[in-house]
Design a protein around this motif. Structure first.
Motif, PDB file in Angstrom:
ATOM      1  N   LYS A  16       0.824  -1.228   0.000  1.00 54.73           N
ATOM      2  CA  LYS A  16       0.000   0.000   0.000  1.00 54.73           C
ATOM      3  C   LYS A  16       0.855   1.274   0.000  1.00 54.73           C
ATOM      4  CE  LYS A  16      -4.146  -2.029   1.201  1.00 54.73           C
ATOM      5  NZ  LYS A  16      -3.684  -3.405   1.030  1.00 54.73           N
ATOM      6  N   SER A  17       2.051   1.183   0.586  1.00 52.95           N
ATOM      7  CA  SER A  17       2.893   2.379   0.673  1.00 52.95           C
ATOM      8  C   SER A  17       4.350   1.958   0.630  1.00 52.95           C
ATOM      9  CB  SER A  17       2.608   3.128   1.975  1.00 52.95           C
ATOM     10  OG  SER A  17       2.940   2.315   3.087  1.00 52.95           O
ATOM     11  N   ARG A  18       5.183   2.876   0.141  1.00 55.05           N
ATOM     12  CA  ARG A  18       6.613   2.546   0.117  1.00 55.05           C
ATOM     13  C   ARG A  18       7.444   3.817   0.129  1.00 55.05           C
ATOM     14  NH1 ARG A  18       7.685  -1.919  -3.946  1.00 55.05           N
ATOM     15  NH2 ARG A  18       6.167  -2.900  -2.578  1.00 55.05           N
ATOM     16  N   ASP A  19       8.524   3.787   0.909  1.00 56.08           N
ATOM     17  CA  ASP A  19       9.506   4.860   0.897  1.00 56.08           C
ATOM     18  C   ASP A  19      10.796   4.251   0.351  1.00 56.08           C
ATOM     19  OD1 ASP A  19      11.477   6.722   1.425  1.00 56.08           O
ATOM     20  OD2 ASP A  19      10.594   7.381   3.320  1.00 56.08           O
ATOM     21  N   TYR A  20      11.124   4.588  -0.906  1.00 58.66           N
ATOM     22  CA  TYR A  20      12.286   3.973  -1.563  1.00 58.66           C
ATOM     23  C   TYR A  20      13.599   4.477  -0.963  1.00 58.66           C
ATOM     24  CZ  TYR A  20       8.860   2.380  -4.939  1.00 58.66           C
ATOM     25  OH  TYR A  20       7.772   1.773  -5.522  1.00 58.66           O
ATOM     26  N   THR A  21      13.538   5.552  -0.180  1.00 61.53           N
ATOM     27  CA  THR A  21      14.757   6.069   0.436  1.00 61.53           C
ATOM     28  C   THR A  21      15.022   5.416   1.788  1.00 61.53           C
ATOM     29  OG1 THR A  21      13.655   7.880   1.627  1.00 61.53           O
ATOM     30  CG2 THR A  21      14.331   8.315  -0.645  1.00 61.53           C
ATOM     31  N   ARG A  22      14.042   4.634   2.289  1.00 57.47           N
ATOM     32  CA  ARG A  22      14.218   4.010   3.617  1.00 57.47           C
ATOM     33  C   ARG A  22      13.834   2.526   3.564  1.00 57.47           C
ATOM     34  NH1 ARG A  22      11.227   7.043   8.133  1.00 57.47           N
ATOM     35  NH2 ARG A  22      12.617   5.774   9.397  1.00 57.47           N
ATOM     36  N   PRO A  23      14.729   1.720   2.994  1.00 55.35           N
ATOM     37  CA  PRO A  23      14.413   0.289   2.845  1.00 55.35           C
ATOM     38  C   PRO A  23      14.220  -0.435   4.174  1.00 55.35           C
ATOM     39  CG  PRO A  23      16.703   0.739   2.259  1.00 55.35           C
ATOM     40  CD  PRO A  23      16.031   2.072   2.420  1.00 55.35           C
ATOM     41  N   GLU A  24      14.661   0.216   5.289  1.00 52.87           N
ATOM     42  CA  GLU A  24      14.610  -0.497   6.576  1.00 52.87           C
ATOM     43  C   GLU A  24      13.237  -0.436   7.235  1.00 52.87           C
ATOM     44  OE1 GLU A  24      15.276   3.778   7.562  1.00 52.87           O
ATOM     45  OE2 GLU A  24      15.996   2.411   6.019  1.00 52.87           O
ATOM     46  N   LEU A  25      12.261   0.280   6.647  1.00 54.35           N
ATOM     47  CA  LEU A  25      10.945   0.407   7.293  1.00 54.35           C
ATOM     48  C   LEU A  25      10.254  -0.945   7.426  1.00 54.35           C
ATOM     49  CD1 LEU A  25       9.451   3.617   5.608  1.00 54.35           C
ATOM     50  CD2 LEU A  25      10.269   3.375   7.945  1.00 54.35           C
ATOM     51  N   PRO A  26       9.480  -1.136   8.501  1.00 50.68           N
ATOM     52  CA  PRO A  26       8.764  -2.418   8.667  1.00 50.68           C
ATOM     53  C   PRO A  26       7.604  -2.536   7.681  1.00 50.68           C
ATOM     54  CG  PRO A  26       8.101  -0.856  10.366  1.00 50.68           C
ATOM     55  CD  PRO A  26       9.204  -0.194   9.607  1.00 50.68           C
ATOM     56  N   ALA A  27       7.075  -3.755   7.537  1.00 53.39           N
ATOM     57  CA  ALA A  27       5.956  -3.960   6.611  1.00 53.39           C
ATOM     58  C   ALA A  27       4.617  -3.642   7.278  1.00 53.39           C
ATOM     59  CB  ALA A  27       5.954  -5.392   6.108  1.00 53.39           C
TER      60      ALA A  27
END
Length: 509
Positions: free
Chosen positions: A252-263
């Motif tokens: 639903k959402s993605r931050d390509y600059t922060r791959p470490e974000l949880p799902a």
């Protein structure tokens, strides 16, 4: 319905189609009597393109926007009464790429299909009466280059003050995933973040580029286009937000600059019904309006990417095969794949040394590396890169030596994308003959660098220092030589603790 303006159309596979079909469609009725030599299709490639059937009152900015994704636009001449324009690009290659691309995806201005062909002119000579167009060009190129637009910029840019676009998808017969949006919009520049949601029973998305001018180019080019044949129409506006706050990286959402974000809690990578819809759908129609340079190859990757999303390939582990087993090392794979993401672990397979498992920081980095490196030549062999069914790369058990075939790079200081919002996210380009060099010590000369890269194997065709001599562009004679140079010389110690930084450039010299 308009069956030919789709962005993801099977026609991208038909790379052999010439443009005669377009000319047949344009020379009907009274129009054909007026067509001059200029309007025939026989003109050889030229960096000047002739654009016809423009809607009334088309602005210079709208014409320039057709060419911007393909390179620098150097001149423009609009023939207002005739609904025509001439557009001059910086290089003939850019013009060829543009014509080839628009022969598969019909170009639109204000939702009206327009026709593009080579002009018989090799360059545009415009007089002083064309000052307005020059002001527009100057403003657009200043914004593109990150400079300050001169006066006259108000003509060119109805300033897109926000890098965030709001996208509504009308007529949504097929599911549109976050990956599909990322592919379509990344043709114009670096997509930083995407949030998708449903509001008033409509699928919507907020998509953030790295700067407002890129958002403007994408809006002008894509507003009103269909993603698939006659459906999934994009309605695009600027958002009032200038920065998106993404908490989770999932479907639903993605931050390509922060791959470490949880799902996030219990978010499936992809809704099973959606996955089924993709599996049942002819993958030929799942093509992204991707890099115009190799639409068919990218299209195949796109079809694979969406169908696999949430299945075996969502882990971030890649399988590279057909490697040159005499030459390849975990370090060389770490360096090459590290151009497209933070490579965590590499394992060359003990019983099949021409294959390796490569674990990236996340699935989107794995996708990026796969789409850029599959089919490239490394150490004389065309390598194959695919998603692996493994979810991680196992290290050998303590005390067991596997001849140095497995390496853990998790804590390497050489990761390019560790810092959130790092500039490196904006400089990810396909392998090319031109390399961008940075961190060059002041006493290092052009001769030193030419020698260094020719010793790595290959011929240095061209070289150019940036003004401060800390950065340079260096052009090898083939992409394979450039790949070799990057593998050998990225992080090379130039003395005084200056480690050379090497990446692929989108520029040519």
């Amino acid at each position: 319905a308009c069956g030919s303006d789709e962005l993801l159309s099977s026609s991208l596979y038909n790379s052999g189609s010439d443009m005669s079909s377009i000319s047949d469609g344009t020379s009907n009725g009274s129009d054909s009597k007026k067509l001059r030599v200029e309007d025939r299709m026989e003109a050889p490639p030229s960096r000047v393109l002739h654009i016809r059937k423009l809607p009334n009152e088309t602005s210079e900015t709208e014409v320039i926007a057709l060419g911007l994704p393909f390179g620098k636009v150097t001149n423009i001449l609009t023939l207002k009464g005739k609904n025509q324009a001439f557009l001059e690009l910086g290089t003939e290659e850019a013009a060829i790429t543009m014509v080839n691309y628009y022969s598969t995806v019909t170009p639109h201005v204000r939702n009206v299909p327009v026709f593009i062909q080579y002009s018989n002119h090799k360059e545009l000579k415009t007089d002083a009466g064309n000052q307005r167009a020059q002001a527009v060009l100057q403003a657009v190129s200043a914004v593109q280059g990150g400079g300050t637009p001169t006066s006259g910029s108000d003509l060119a840019l109805t300033a897109a003050s926000s890098p965030v676009l709001r996208i509504i998808i009308d007529n949504m017969f097929y599911p549109v995933t976050l990956d599909v949006l990322q592919q379509i919009f990344s043709k114009f520049g670096t997509v930083m973040k995407i949030i998708t949601f449903t509001k008033n029973n409509q699928f919507q998305a907020l998509l953030q580029f790295n700067d407002p001018s890129t958002a403007q180019q994408a809006k002008i080019a894509l507003d009103g286009q269909n993603i698939y044949n006659s459906c999934c129409t994009l309605r695009i506006d600027y958002s009032k937000l200038v920065n998106l706050n993404v908490k989770y990286n999932n479907d639903k959402s993605r931050d390509y600059t922060r791959p470490e974000l949880p799902a996030g809690d219990g978010q499936p990578a992809m809704d099973p019904n959606m996955a089924a819809a993709f599996q049942g759908k002819d993958s030929n129609s799942l093509l992204g309006a991707l890099s115009p340079l190799n639409a068919a190859a990218a299209a195949a990757a796109a079809a694979g990417r969406v169908a696999l999303s949430g299945h075996s390939g969502s882990s971030g582990v890649l399988l590279a095969s057909n490697l040159n087993e005499e030459m390849v090392t975990p370090q060389s794979l770490f360096t090459l794949f590290g151009v497209y993401g933070d490579t965590q672990r590499v394992k060359i397979l003990y019983n099949k040394k021409d294959s390796a498992l490569i674990q990236m920081a996340d699935a989107s980095q794995a996708q990026l590396a796969m789409s850029h490196l599959n089919g490239q030549k490394m150490y004389g062999k065309v390598i194959r890169v695919a998603l692996s069914k493994h979810t991680s790369v196992q290290l050998p058990r303590d005390g067991l030596d596997d001849q140095g075939l497995t390496k853990d790079f998790t804590n390497s200081p050489l990761h390019r994308f560790k810092k959130p919002g790092s500039k490196n996210f904006q400089n990810i380009f396909p392998p090319s003959t031109t390399l961008h060099l940075s961190n060059i010590p002041t006493d290092v000369t052009e001769e030193d660098l030419r020698l260094l890269f020719s010793n790595a194997g290959g011929t240095v065709n061209a070289f150019k220092f940036f003004q401060d001599h800390k950065m340079a562009l260096l052009q090898m004679s083939t992409v394979e030589e450039a790949i070799q140079g990057l593998i050998d010389l990225h992080n090379y110690n130039m003395g005084d603790n200056h480690h050379l930084r090497v990446s692929f450039s989108k520029s040519s010299i």
